[in-house]
Design a protein around this motif. Structure first.
Motif, PDB file in Angstrom:
ATOM      1  N   LEU B 128       1.086  -0.896   0.069  1.00 14.26           N
ATOM      2  CA  LEU B 128      -0.077  -0.112  -0.479  1.00 14.26           C
ATOM      3  C   LEU B 128       0.535   1.045  -0.722  1.00 14.26           C
ATOM      4  O   LEU B 128       0.521   1.924  -0.621  1.00 14.26           O
ATOM      5  CB  LEU B 128      -0.875   0.037   1.307  1.00 14.26           C
ATOM      6  CG  LEU B 128      -2.297  -0.558   1.180  1.00 14.26           C
ATOM      7  CD1 LEU B 128      -3.324  -0.595   2.784  1.00 14.26           C
ATOM      8  CD2 LEU B 128      -3.072   0.156   0.457  1.00 14.26           C
ATOM      9  N   LYS B 129       1.920   1.293   0.494  1.00 15.28           N
ATOM     10  CA  LYS B 129       2.742   2.602   0.994  1.00 15.28           C
ATOM     11  C   LYS B 129       3.360   2.526  -0.626  1.00 15.28           C
ATOM     12  O   LYS B 129       3.548   4.194  -1.072  1.00 15.28           O
ATOM     13  CB  LYS B 129       3.325   1.801   2.071  1.00 15.28           C
ATOM     14  CG  LYS B 129       4.998   2.967   2.137  1.00 15.28           C
ATOM     15  CD  LYS B 129       4.333   3.575   2.691  1.00 15.28           C
ATOM     16  CE  LYS B 129       5.927   5.345   3.192  1.00 15.28           C
ATOM     17  NZ  LYS B 129       4.969   6.125   4.068  1.00 15.28           N
ATOM     18  N   PHE B 132       0.277   2.242  -4.092  1.00 12.66           N
ATOM     19  CA  PHE B 132      -0.543   3.562  -3.486  1.00 12.66           C
ATOM     20  C   PHE B 132      -0.542   4.773  -2.932  1.00 12.66           C
ATOM     21  O   PHE B 132      -1.580   5.473  -2.909  1.00 12.66           O
ATOM     22  CB  PHE B 132      -2.353   2.801  -3.115  1.00 12.66           C
ATOM     23  CG  PHE B 132      -1.969   1.346  -3.905  1.00 12.66           C
ATOM     24  CD1 PHE B 132      -2.644   1.261  -5.146  1.00 12.66           C
ATOM     25  CD2 PHE B 132      -1.494   0.025  -4.057  1.00 12.66           C
ATOM     26  CE1 PHE B 132      -3.369   0.385  -5.990  1.00 12.66           C
ATOM     27  CE2 PHE B 132      -1.935  -0.377  -4.869  1.00 12.66           C
ATOM     28  CZ  PHE B 132      -2.850  -1.163  -5.723  1.00 12.66           C
ATOM     29  N   GLY B 133       0.802   4.352  -2.323  1.00 10.88           N
ATOM     30  CA  GLY B 133       1.025   5.935  -1.640  1.00 10.88           C
ATOM     31  C   GLY B 133       0.079   6.208  -0.038  1.00 10.88           C
ATOM     32  O   GLY B 133       0.296   7.262   0.475  1.00 10.88           O
ATOM     33  N   ALA B 134      -0.317   5.233  -0.022  1.00 11.03           N
ATOM     34  CA  ALA B 134      -0.879   5.498   1.602  1.00 11.03           C
ATOM     35  C   ALA B 134      -0.150   4.966   3.298  1.00 11.03           C
ATOM     36  O   ALA B 134       0.861   4.117   2.751  1.00 11.03           O
ATOM     37  CB  ALA B 134      -2.029   3.989   1.638  1.00 11.03           C
ATOM     38  N   HIS B 135       0.149   5.957   3.867  1.00 10.65           N
ATOM     39  CA  HIS B 135       0.728   6.132   5.252  1.00 10.65           C
ATOM     40  C   HIS B 135       0.896   4.915   5.777  1.00 10.65           C
ATOM     41  O   HIS B 135      -0.411   4.576   6.386  1.00 10.65           O
ATOM     42  CB  HIS B 135       0.271   7.366   5.533  1.00 10.65           C
ATOM     43  CG  HIS B 135       1.250   7.893   6.589  1.00 10.65           C
ATOM     44  ND1 HIS B 135       2.146   7.066   7.433  1.00 10.65           N
ATOM     45  CD2 HIS B 135       2.039   8.951   6.306  1.00 10.65           C
ATOM     46  CE1 HIS B 135       3.289   8.310   8.191  1.00 10.65           C
ATOM     47  NE2 HIS B 135       3.534   9.095   6.802  1.00 10.65           N
ATOM     48  N   VAL B 137       1.194   4.291   8.896  1.00 10.88           N
ATOM     49  CA  VAL B 137       0.389   4.701  10.114  1.00 10.88           C
ATOM     50  C   VAL B 137      -0.894   3.907  10.162  1.00 10.88           C
ATOM     51  O   VAL B 137      -1.142   3.170  11.040  1.00 10.88           O
ATOM     52  CB  VAL B 137       0.908   6.335  10.463  1.00 10.88           C
ATOM     53  CG1 VAL B 137      -0.497   6.185  12.324  1.00 10.88           C
ATOM     54  CG2 VAL B 137       2.213   6.414  11.048  1.00 10.88           C
ATOM     55  N   ILE B 138      -1.726   4.238   9.012  1.00 15.93           N
ATOM     56  CA  ILE B 138      -2.691   3.825   8.670  1.00 15.93           C
ATOM     57  C   ILE B 138      -3.357   2.881   8.765  1.00 15.93           C
ATOM     58  O   ILE B 138      -3.745   1.669   9.560  1.00 15.93           O
ATOM     59  CB  ILE B 138      -4.097   5.071   7.994  1.00 15.93           C
ATOM     60  CG1 ILE B 138      -3.812   6.533   7.820  1.00 15.93           C
ATOM     61  CG2 ILE B 138      -4.877   4.423   7.708  1.00 15.93           C
ATOM     62  CD1 ILE B 138      -4.635   7.563   9.020  1.00 15.93           C
ATOM     63  N   SER B 139      -2.583   1.993   8.037  1.00 20.84           N
ATOM     64  CA  SER B 139      -2.450   0.890   7.022  1.00 20.84           C
ATOM     65  C   SER B 139      -2.114  -0.200   8.164  1.00 20.84           C
ATOM     66  O   SER B 139      -2.268  -1.489   8.122  1.00 20.84           O
ATOM     67  CB  SER B 139      -1.742   0.482   6.332  1.00 20.84           C
ATOM     68  OG  SER B 139      -0.610   0.857   5.775  1.00 20.84           O
TER      69      SER B 139
END
Lengths: 293, 351
Positions: B128-129, B132-135, B137-139
């Motif tokens: 995801l990081k 998809f650039g998802a942080h 911390v959240i994931s």
């Protein structure tokens, strides 16, 4: 009662903590402050409202105490990050740790239980079915009003402009005379008060405080903030979606034999799945986590 | 921003923990002096107590290394909690099927299971990081919650012994020897040779981060990914590898709990080690000896918390952890006074 008839009011009711945490999160992040401490704010405010309502026998004072406690946590986070330059994630981790430990500590210390507090009096006694009771709930109404006010404040007021300027480019905002530090501390404090309204709603909904009752809602709300591309109204709508999964889980748990572990995972799995939809957060406030000098 | 000297961080941490402990105990209405002596008695005051402190500190040190590796690459791996619980379950289940295996080989195999399962559980946030650039911390926080559910589901679906929440016990040769076998004073303590495993992991970790090209590259990526990309360091690949390796190290913390202390996995075993390890890593900040000391400090507080639990709820210790994190983080930032005066000066004279 039909599935729809029970899921819909349940969704609205359960969306309040998510939605208020998300609304608060939008305000914090638009000012340039990452706030993973929303979970801790939810817990702290739930506990404070219950403790105060029990101590004073006044449900209204309980609500006030919850909002004040949430605001205090926000003030701490805002000061640590904006004024004292502590990494926002580090501060958020500490706040969540302190809130989780502190509420359980006081729960055992004051109420002699490791699971839940005694019951608190209801805010108001409302007549009617689940639908009317949800829609007329003062905390629900207050939440709706504050989301509308937040949206307008962000886009139409001087304060909203300062917040957005501090979040997009703190250096430029500072150069133009915006007090970035003060704006951020104020935004995080107010954002946490909004989030605290969700925490208060949570405990008044359950009529008590339960250990760890925020249950990850603050984190999911944070995901909703990012998915909404930092727009309050959209974040709230997304939270309705997450809350509907919660409500669905509750209804299914009562009507089927699906394992509760699977149902409680639903919102988290949905959040993970939805993270695949964001494209590189290009619309994030540019100054997120940066300072004015 | 200049970081405080590692030794000073540790000392500050110990000092703040002591003061905050005394203040909390006092506010709670107990005698600070009595509670402190009770805390000491339950921990460093007896051989058994020391053993328990070591037992509590072992997984904290290992998860701190895990978090630290992520931090080097600029990643906040908050998911060590979930990575550890999934790895613990995997180790226990694999171990219960290896009953015929000779000890040494079996244990090495179980370490491999821990490493692989921890890494696999970090794979989704890594993907995801970088894709998809998802942080992270959240994931990783979401993955922690999902891990709770998955462990519950798996235990409920037949991995646990009927009617319980624990897995089939491992054959004795597959568990790590408890130190009580050699030191009589440790009788009853859960401390095991996992302490030496942790020490070995620490040494290997030091070699990798400071003596290998891979370790240096990961650190450089954490400092400045753009510059690294220009130097043809594969930034995305190093990021993924850092998060996977972080999860793998976190999985190894199961050596202290599943293989060392219990010999089986049960719901909640090792819970909290991930978050506490995060705290240790944040306080020690890239200094491995500091991590040992801070892990021992937190181990002392956890074990001591159990000892004073009858007078002051042990949850007070989590609040202490938070206070120490903030205090040490503040020591890195310019002082309050400097910031206040500087702000005044700015307001007076336009720059």
């Amino acid at each position: 009662m039909s599935i729809l008839g029970s899921v819909l009011p349940e969704t609205l009711r359960m969306s309040v903590p998510y939605a208020m945490a998300a609304a608060g999160g939008v305000l914090c992040e638009r000012s340039g402050v990452v706030n993973i401490g929303l979970e801790g704010v939810l817990l702290t405010s739930s506990f404070a409202s219950v403790a105060c309502a029990l101590a004073t026998h006044s449900p209204v004072l309980g609500v006030v105490a919850g909002l004040v406690a949430g605001g205090a946590v926000g003030l701490l986070h805002g000061t640590l990050f904006a004024r004292l330059r502590v990494n926002a994630i580090v501060s958020g981790v500490a706040i969540n740790l302190a809130a989780a430990g502190g509420t359980r500590f006081l729960l055992r210390g004051w109420f002699g239980s490791s699971s839940n507090s005694p019951d608190i009096p209801a805010l108001v006694a409302l007549p009617g079915g689940p639908f009317t009771r949800t829609l007329l709930d003062p905390l629900f109404l207050l939440s709706v009003v504050s989301v509308v006010v937040l949206t307008l404040a962000l886009s139409r007021t001087r304060f909203g402009l300062d917040v957005r300027a501090s979040g997009e480019d703190p250096v430029a905002a500072h150069a133009l005379g915006v007090d970035v530090v003060r704006t951020r501390v104020l935004a995080v404090t107010l954002g946490s008060v909004l989030c605290a309204l969700g925490g208060v709603a949570l405990s008044y909904d359950q009529h008590q405080f339960q250990s760890g009752m925020s249950g990850g809602r603050g984190f999911i709300a944070l995901a909703a903030v990012i998915l909404s591309r930092w727009r309050p109204a959209l974040a709230v709508v997304l939270c309705l979606g997450f809350a509907s999964l919660d409500a669905l889980g509750n209804v299914l748990q009562n009507s089927t034999h699906l394992p509760p572990d699977a149902l409680s995972m639903l919102p988290f799995v949905a959040t993970l799945a939805s993270l695949f939809l964001v494209k590189r957060g290009q619309l994030a406030p540019e100054g997120l986590g940066k300072h004015a000098d | 921003m200049k970081a405080t000297h590692p030794g000073a961080r540790v000392l500050l941490g110990v000092l703040v923990a002591c003061i905050a402990f005394e203040v909390m105990v006092f506010l709670y209405g107990e005698s600070p002096r009595e509670m402190l002596s009770l805390l000491y008695e339950g921990t460093w005051g007896s051989v058994y107590g020391v053993g328990q402190v070591l037992y509590k500190a072992t997984p904290l040190f290992i998860t701190a290394l895990a978090v630290d590796f992520g931090l080097r690459a600029g990643l906040f791996n908050i998911g060590t909690e979930g990575q550890l619980s999934i790895a613990s379950l995997a180790v226990a289940v694999a171990g219960s099927h290896l009953g015929m295996m000779p000890g040494a080989l079996g244990i090495v195999l179980l370490f491999a299971v821990a490493v692989v399962s921890g890494a696999l559980y970090a794979a989704l946030p890594a993907l995801l990081k970088v894709r998809f650039g998802a942080h992270e911390v959240i994931s990783t926080i979401m993955m922690n919650r999902v891990a709770d559910g998955l462990v519950g589901l798996a235990l409920g679906a037949g991995l646990a012994l009927p009617g319980t929440v624990q897995t089939t016990p491992l054959a004795p040769q597959l568990t790590l020897t408890k130190l009580e076998a050699w030191v009589p004073g440790l009788s009853g303590s859960s401390v095991s040779t996992a302490v030496f495993v942790a020490a070995l992991v620490g040494v290997v970790y030091w070699v990798v981060v400071s003596r290998s090209r891979f370790g240096r590259e990961v650190t450089f990526v954490g400092w400045n990914p753009v510059a690294c990309a220009h130097e043809r360091i594969p930034v995305a690949r190093r990021t993924v590898q850092a998060l996977l390796l972080s999860g793998a190290i976190a999985g190894l913390a199961s050596s202290a709990t599943v293989l060392g202390a219990k010999g089986y996995f049960e719901q909640g075993l090792g819970a909290g080690a991930g978050f506490s390890g995060l705290a240790v890593a944040l306080i020690a900040k890239r200094n491995i000896p500091s991590m040992i000391f801070v892990a021992l400090l937190f181990g002392t507080l956890q074990q001591g918390g159990l000892f004073i639990n009858g007078h002051v709820p042990k949850e007070a210790m989590e609040v202490l952890f938070a206070v120490v994190i903030v205090a040490v983080a503040l020591s890195d930032s310019p002082s309050v006074l400097a910031l206040l005066t500087r702000r005044r000066a700015r307001a007076g004279a336009p720059s």
